[in-house]
Design a protein around this motif. Structure first.
Motif, PDB file in Angstrom:
ATOM      1  N   ARG A   1       2.430   0.198   4.082  1.00 46.88           N
ATOM      2  CA  ARG A   1       2.062   0.869   5.420  1.00 46.88           C
ATOM      3  C   ARG A   1       2.714   1.046   6.796  1.00 46.88           C
ATOM      4  O   ARG A   1       3.922   0.003   6.290  1.00 46.88           O
ATOM      5  CB  ARG A   1       1.353  -0.783   5.456  1.00 46.88           C
ATOM      6  N   TYR A   2       2.404   1.258   7.792  1.00 47.97           N
ATOM      7  CA  TYR A   2       3.285   0.988   8.872  1.00 47.97           C
ATOM      8  C   TYR A   2       2.126  -0.304   9.952  1.00 47.97           C
ATOM      9  O   TYR A   2       1.221  -0.470   9.735  1.00 47.97           O
ATOM     10  CB  TYR A   2       2.711   2.174   9.977  1.00 47.97           C
ATOM     11  N   MET A   3       3.741  -1.279   9.925  1.00 41.63           N
ATOM     12  CA  MET A   3       3.256  -2.634  10.344  1.00 41.63           C
ATOM     13  C   MET A   3       3.751  -2.210  11.852  1.00 41.63           C
ATOM     14  O   MET A   3       4.777  -2.276  11.853  1.00 41.63           O
ATOM     15  CB  MET A   3       4.409  -3.691   9.992  1.00 41.63           C
TER      16      MET A   3
ATOM     17  N   THR B   1       5.135 -14.020   1.613  1.00 46.48           N
ATOM     18  CA  THR B   1       6.284 -13.833   2.213  1.00 46.48           C
ATOM     19  C   THR B   1       6.824 -12.950   1.848  1.00 46.48           C
ATOM     20  O   THR B   1       6.633 -12.340   0.711  1.00 46.48           O
ATOM     21  CB  THR B   1       6.998 -15.543   1.784  1.00 46.48           C
ATOM     22  N   ILE B   2       7.242 -12.737   3.119  1.00 45.21           N
ATOM     23  CA  ILE B   2       7.712 -10.403   3.211  1.00 45.21           C
ATOM     24  C   ILE B   2       9.647 -10.901   3.502  1.00 45.21           C
ATOM     25  O   ILE B   2      10.074 -11.905   4.027  1.00 45.21           O
ATOM     26  CB  ILE B   2       7.735  -9.260   3.173  1.00 45.21           C
ATOM     27  N   ALA B   3      10.641 -10.830   3.388  1.00 47.69           N
ATOM     28  CA  ALA B   3      11.770 -10.149   4.097  1.00 47.69           C
ATOM     29  C   ALA B   3      11.130  -9.146   5.195  1.00 47.69           C
ATOM     30  O   ALA B   3      11.024  -7.280   4.604  1.00 47.69           O
ATOM     31  CB  ALA B   3      12.489  -9.769   2.724  1.00 47.69           C
ATOM     32  N   VAL B   4      11.638  -9.246   6.263  1.00 49.50           N
ATOM     33  CA  VAL B   4      11.743  -8.355   6.770  1.00 49.50           C
ATOM     34  C   VAL B   4      13.673  -7.738   7.752  1.00 49.50           C
ATOM     35  O   VAL B   4      13.581  -9.037   8.694  1.00 49.50           O
ATOM     36  CB  VAL B   4      10.836  -8.926   8.520  1.00 49.50           C
ATOM     37  N   LYS B   5      13.743  -6.838   7.686  1.00 49.99           N
ATOM     38  CA  LYS B   5      14.883  -6.784   8.052  1.00 49.99           C
ATOM     39  C   LYS B   5      14.903  -5.574   9.171  1.00 49.99           C
ATOM     40  O   LYS B   5      14.524  -4.591   9.329  1.00 49.99           O
ATOM     41  CB  LYS B   5      15.348  -5.504   7.000  1.00 49.99           C
TER      42      LYS B   5
ATOM     43  N   TYR C   1       8.747  -1.625  -1.602  1.00 51.26           N
ATOM     44  CA  TYR C   1       8.405  -1.769  -0.076  1.00 51.26           C
ATOM     45  C   TYR C   1       7.893  -1.966  -0.297  1.00 51.26           C
ATOM     46  O   TYR C   1       6.478  -1.350  -0.603  1.00 51.26           O
ATOM     47  CB  TYR C   1       9.393  -0.754  -0.157  1.00 51.26           C
ATOM     48  N   ILE C   2       7.094  -2.338   0.957  1.00 45.46           N
ATOM     49  CA  ILE C   2       5.933  -2.558   1.584  1.00 45.46           C
ATOM     50  C   ILE C   2       5.637  -1.741   3.012  1.00 45.46           C
ATOM     51  O   ILE C   2       4.587  -1.668   3.016  1.00 45.46           O
ATOM     52  CB  ILE C   2       6.074  -4.493   1.614  1.00 45.46           C
ATOM     53  N   GLY C   3       6.583  -2.100   3.672  1.00 44.89           N
ATOM     54  CA  GLY C   3       6.144  -0.893   5.145  1.00 44.89           C
ATOM     55  C   GLY C   3       7.196  -0.781   6.012  1.00 44.89           C
ATOM     56  O   GLY C   3       8.149  -1.333   5.618  1.00 44.89           O
ATOM     57  N   TYR C   4       7.196  -0.546   7.012  1.00 44.89           N
ATOM     58  CA  TYR C   4       8.228  -0.213   7.729  1.00 44.89           C
ATOM     59  C   TYR C   4       7.923  -0.231   9.427  1.00 44.89           C
ATOM     60  O   TYR C   4       6.273  -0.630   9.602  1.00 44.89           O
ATOM     61  CB  TYR C   4       8.636   1.036   8.282  1.00 44.89           C
ATOM     62  N   CYS C   5       8.421  -0.427  10.570  1.00 49.93           N
ATOM     63  CA  CYS C   5       7.945  -0.099  11.996  1.00 49.93           C
ATOM     64  C   CYS C   5       9.017   0.679  12.338  1.00 49.93           C
ATOM     65  O   CYS C   5      10.348   0.949  12.720  1.00 49.93           O
ATOM     66  CB  CYS C   5       7.872  -1.828  12.108  1.00 49.93           C
TER      67      CYS C   5
ATOM     68  N   LEU D   1      12.524  -2.800   8.006  1.00 54.60           N
ATOM     69  CA  LEU D   1      12.189  -2.756   7.256  1.00 54.60           C
ATOM     70  C   LEU D   1      11.345  -4.020   6.079  1.00 54.60           C
ATOM     71  O   LEU D   1      11.399  -4.995   6.445  1.00 54.60           O
ATOM     72  CB  LEU D   1      12.973  -2.212   6.249  1.00 54.60           C
ATOM     73  N   CYS D   2       9.650  -3.186   5.812  1.00 54.78           N
ATOM     74  CA  CYS D   2       9.651  -4.791   4.866  1.00 54.78           C
ATOM     75  C   CYS D   2       9.678  -4.343   3.547  1.00 54.78           C
ATOM     76  O   CYS D   2       9.045  -4.343   3.019  1.00 54.78           O
ATOM     77  CB  CYS D   2       8.223  -4.932   5.836  1.00 54.78           C
ATOM     78  N   MET D   3      10.113  -5.103   2.778  1.00 56.02           N
ATOM     79  CA  MET D   3      10.630  -4.907   0.959  1.00 56.02           C
ATOM     80  C   MET D   3      10.048  -6.999   1.196  1.00 56.02           C
ATOM     81  O   MET D   3       9.642  -8.411   1.736  1.00 56.02           O
ATOM     82  CB  MET D   3      11.744  -5.082   1.236  1.00 56.02           C
TER      83      MET D   3
END
Length: 324
Positions: A23-25, A60-64, A93-97, A121-123
């Motif tokens: 998804r887009y975040m 919890t997610i990892a946000v790069k 992969y969960i999403g991106y901005c 990037l959200c992983m």
């Protein structure tokens, strides 16, 4: 941007309603779940940016967060690669901005509006960090059975990538880019340098790709990349796991058997008092097989390196030998 939504568009519970579709975040949302990208939420740093832990409602997610000067084309390329990859040994992969809001800054004594790129990037959050952490920590090295499982998992992830049509070459495979989940299952991450190679071509490129020490000689000396690039990197990782560093001998200078026996002796000194003799003999067979695979992978002539399917078969042949 298509798919963009604001905090008011019900993104406040996005982690609690994850789907298989990335998804887009919004940047505002990612700020909120990382405590405005605070220092205490940092879980990793790299040459391209910082990774934060994002937490909401117990999820919890990892946000790069990429550096503002990072190439947007490279960023979107990684996003697009991750969208098409789905394998248990590839980091989910969960999403991106990707936003470029205008902010006010002083320039020559005047307030001006400038764009401030936000690329994130959200992983999936992987609690056990990277393979580098375990190779570097000599005092708490994993037992051999776990190392062997990690080598197998990486080979499966690499097989998945190179088995795509066209093949996906990672071009920066190294311990820092192998993440471990709560079961110590390895997952390949960071596809910012990846390329699609059509019909297994070898191509020449002036763009610098890879990390010294994991880069094959044809990349360094001839600016060439091929599907055998990642095979070389994988061989270095295998040898680094077993030896503890990247100082393996030149393949053309040291006989395989001499090097293998020297490494087995070192493992024996570490493990002899911790295992029964039968278990240690089985470990020795695995270690011997893995060292041989690693040395085959780092051969200077890329045409002599095994294909990933051959590596998997060599690992499988070993299991057949043990079970028979």
């Amino acid at each position: 941007m298509d798919g963009e939504c604001s905090r008011g568009d019900n993104q406040e519970s996005i982690l609690s309603h994850q789907t298989s579709e990335p998804r887009y975040m919004t940047y505002e949302y990612l700020e909120s779940i990382t405590n405005v990208f605070s220092e205490e939420r940092i879980i990793g740093r790299g040459s391209y940016g910082v990774v934060y832990k994002g937490v909401e409602d117990g999820k919890t997610i990892a946000v790069k967060k990429f550096k503002s000067l990072f190439d947007e084309k490279k960023f979107m390329k990684e996003v697009n690669y991750l969208k098409m990859l789905n394998h248990k040994n590839i980091v989910p992969y969960i999403g991106y901005c990707n936003e470029n809001p205008k902010i006010k800054q002083m320039f020559n004594g005047e307030l001006v509006l400038v764009e401030e790129p936000h690329m994130l990037l959200c992983m999936e959050y992987l609690p056990n960090g990277s393979l580098r952490d375990y190779i570097a920590d000599k005092s708490s090295r994993l037992d051999w059975r776990k190392w062997y499982t990690i080598i197998e998992g990486i080979s499966q992830g690499l097989n998945y990538l190179l088995g795509q049509d066209p093949p996906v070459t990672h071009l920066d495979l190294k311990p820092e880019n192998i993440l471990l989940d709560d079961n110590m299952e390895p997952k390949v991450a960071d596809f910012g340098l990846s390329r699609l190679l059509y019909e297994n071509n070898t191509i020449e490129t002036v763009n610098f790709a890879g990390t010294l020490g994991y880069m094959p000689p044809e990349r360094i000396h001839e600016n060439k990349i091929s599907t055998r690039f990642d095979i070389f990197s994988f061989g270095v990782i295998i040898l680094e796991i077993i030896i503890g560093d990247r100082n393996y001998p030149a393949v053309n200078e040291t006989p395989f058997d001499d090097f293998i026996e020297m490494q087995l002796q070192k493992w024996g000194e570490k493990k002899m008092n911790k295992q029964d003799n039968t278990s240690f003999k089985i470990d020795c067979q695995q270690i011997r097989r893995c060292i041989r695979i690693g040395l085959l992978c780092v051969q200077p002539d890329r045409k002599k390196r095994p294909e990933i399917k051959d590596i998997i078969q060599m690992l499988r042949d070993y299991l057949d030998e043990v079970s028979s």
